[in-house]
Scaffold this active site. Sequence first.
Site, PDB file in Angstrom:
ATOM      1  N   ASP A   1     -15.548 -83.247  29.844  1.00 59.89           N
ATOM      2  CA  ASP A   1     -16.350 -84.174  29.039  1.00 59.89           C
ATOM      3  C   ASP A   1     -16.270 -85.598  29.596  1.00 59.89           C
ATOM      4  OD1 ASP A   1     -18.057 -84.858  27.000  1.00 59.89           O
ATOM      5  OD2 ASP A   1     -16.489 -84.999  25.467  1.00 59.89           O
TER       6      ASP A   1
ATOM      7  N   ASN B   1     -25.743 -77.928  23.525  1.00 59.14           N
ATOM      8  CA  ASN B   1     -26.266 -78.894  24.501  1.00 59.14           C
ATOM      9  C   ASN B   1     -27.786 -78.790  24.682  1.00 59.14           C
ATOM     10  OD1 ASN B   1     -23.267 -78.809  26.586  1.00 59.14           O
ATOM     11  ND2 ASN B   1     -23.833 -80.294  25.023  1.00 59.14           N
TER      12      ASN B   1
HETATM   13  C1  IPE Z   1     -18.695 -80.074  25.055  1.00 60.58           C
HETATM   14  O1  IPE Z   1     -18.955 -81.419  25.212  1.00 60.58           O
HETATM   15  C2  IPE Z   1     -19.570 -79.242  25.956  1.00 60.58           C
HETATM   16  C3  IPE Z   1     -19.266 -79.309  27.383  1.00 60.58           C
HETATM   17  C4  IPE Z   1     -18.318 -80.016  27.939  1.00 60.58           C
HETATM   18  C5  IPE Z   1     -20.093 -78.476  28.220  1.00 60.58           C
HETATM   19  P1  IPE Z   1     -20.025 -82.221  24.344  1.00 60.58           P
HETATM   20  O2  IPE Z   1     -20.056 -83.576  24.910  1.00 60.58           O
HETATM   21  O3  IPE Z   1     -21.294 -81.468  24.270  1.00 60.58           O
HETATM   22  O4  IPE Z   1     -19.359 -82.199  22.908  1.00 60.58           O
HETATM   23  P2  IPE Z   1     -19.574 -83.157  21.653  1.00 60.58           P
HETATM   24  O5  IPE Z   1     -21.043 -83.172  21.341  1.00 60.58           O
HETATM   25  O6  IPE Z   1     -19.081 -84.519  22.033  1.00 60.58           O
HETATM   26  O7  IPE Z   1     -18.739 -82.570  20.567  1.00 60.58           O
HETATM   27  C1  IPE Z   2     -19.874 -83.474  29.739  1.00 63.57           C
HETATM   28  O1  IPE Z   2     -20.241 -84.811  29.758  1.00 63.57           O
HETATM   29  C2  IPE Z   2     -20.881 -82.573  30.385  1.00 63.57           C
HETATM   30  C3  IPE Z   2     -21.638 -81.746  29.448  1.00 63.57           C
HETATM   31  C4  IPE Z   2     -21.542 -81.748  28.142  1.00 63.57           C
HETATM   32  C5  IPE Z   2     -22.594 -80.862  30.024  1.00 63.57           C
HETATM   33  P1  IPE Z   2     -21.195 -85.442  28.651  1.00 63.57           P
HETATM   34  O2  IPE Z   2     -22.601 -85.330  29.124  1.00 63.57           O
HETATM   35  O3  IPE Z   2     -20.949 -84.840  27.332  1.00 63.57           O
HETATM   36  O4  IPE Z   2     -20.714 -86.940  28.698  1.00 63.57           O
HETATM   37  P2  IPE Z   2     -20.485 -87.918  27.473  1.00 63.57           P
HETATM   38  O5  IPE Z   2     -19.593 -87.198  26.514  1.00 63.57           O
HETATM   39  O6  IPE Z   2     -21.826 -88.217  26.890  1.00 63.57           O
HETATM   40  O7  IPE Z   2     -19.822 -89.093  28.083  1.00 63.57           O
HETATM   41 MG    MG Z   3     -19.692 -85.283  25.830  1.00 61.03          MG
END
Ligand code: IPE
Ligand code: IPE
Ligand code: MG
Length: 247
Positions: A22, A70
């Site tokens: 993340d 997502n």
């Molecule tokens: C979890 O992260 C999903 C992945 C890392 C693929 P998100 O960024 O989607 O989670 P939330 O929305 O902050 O809980």
């Molecule tokens: C994790 O990074 C990757 C996926 C969830 C696919 P994010 O895209 O969630 O990055 P933040 O949490 O917005 O920084």
């Molecule tokens: Mg995230």
Amino acid sequence: MAQTASTAAVAQAPRHIAIIMDGNGRWARMRSRPRTFGHSEGVEALRRTVEAAGELGVRYLTVFGFSTENWRRPVEEVNALFDLLRLYVARDLDRLVKEGVRVHVIGAREGLQPDLLRIIDDAETRTGHNDKQHLIIAFNYGGQDEIARAARRIAEDAAAGKLAPSEVTVERFGSYLDTADVPPPDLLIRTSGELRLSNFMLWQAAYTELVFVDVLWPDFDKAALQSAIDTYRRRERRFGGADTEQP
Ligand code: IPE
Ligand code: IPE
Ligand code: MG
């Protein structure tokens, strides 16, 4: 379950590490770049981490690449994430095959484009005989969805007379999950400072040690992995058993 010396002991090296990768978006925002740039750099961190896990003797590595939630992101970002899976397999599969890494992709197949399904099948087939290291990519994965899909298949088998309701035990249920061939994670790492599971490995994480780190995923490296393992090794795992310090 029988009490054995190993049920409540200081943790040894983790056999299976699961990572919620993340913080790509925030990493990009700090550099005034689009979120997709963060995701591309996230793939570089994934490469480093797969290699580091091998070097540190971690046999199973599960990474969360795309959640069932997502899909709520802008379509351009969703497409970019799908393209990165395509690119990762195209660039790294030969090396993974050669280096003895078996690739598993867990998550719902519904909703994925036919070419991506072919790429996933090809990666799983070409690495199917490897056993040195396992890379489990959670893609279009949600723990609740996985449990619901397993329950649906169990109900279908029961309706077809292949399974009696009394046979639905914890072990049998686990064999219907996407992770049927994979031991539960010993250590789960979430980067970026968020303190939640976000629907990741809900069943499998029953006794997993959780480590949350502030580093954003594109900055993750071998030292960060080693540090999380060091934290894990200081934990006492009990699995519901008693404190080992007391008689
Ligand atoms: C979890 O992260 C999903 C992945 C890392 C693929 P998100 O960024 O989607 O989670 P939330 O929305 O902050 O809980
Ligand atoms: C994790 O990074 C990757 C996926 C969830 C696919 P994010 O895209 O969630 O990055 P933040 O949490 O917005 O920084
Ligand atoms: Mg995230």
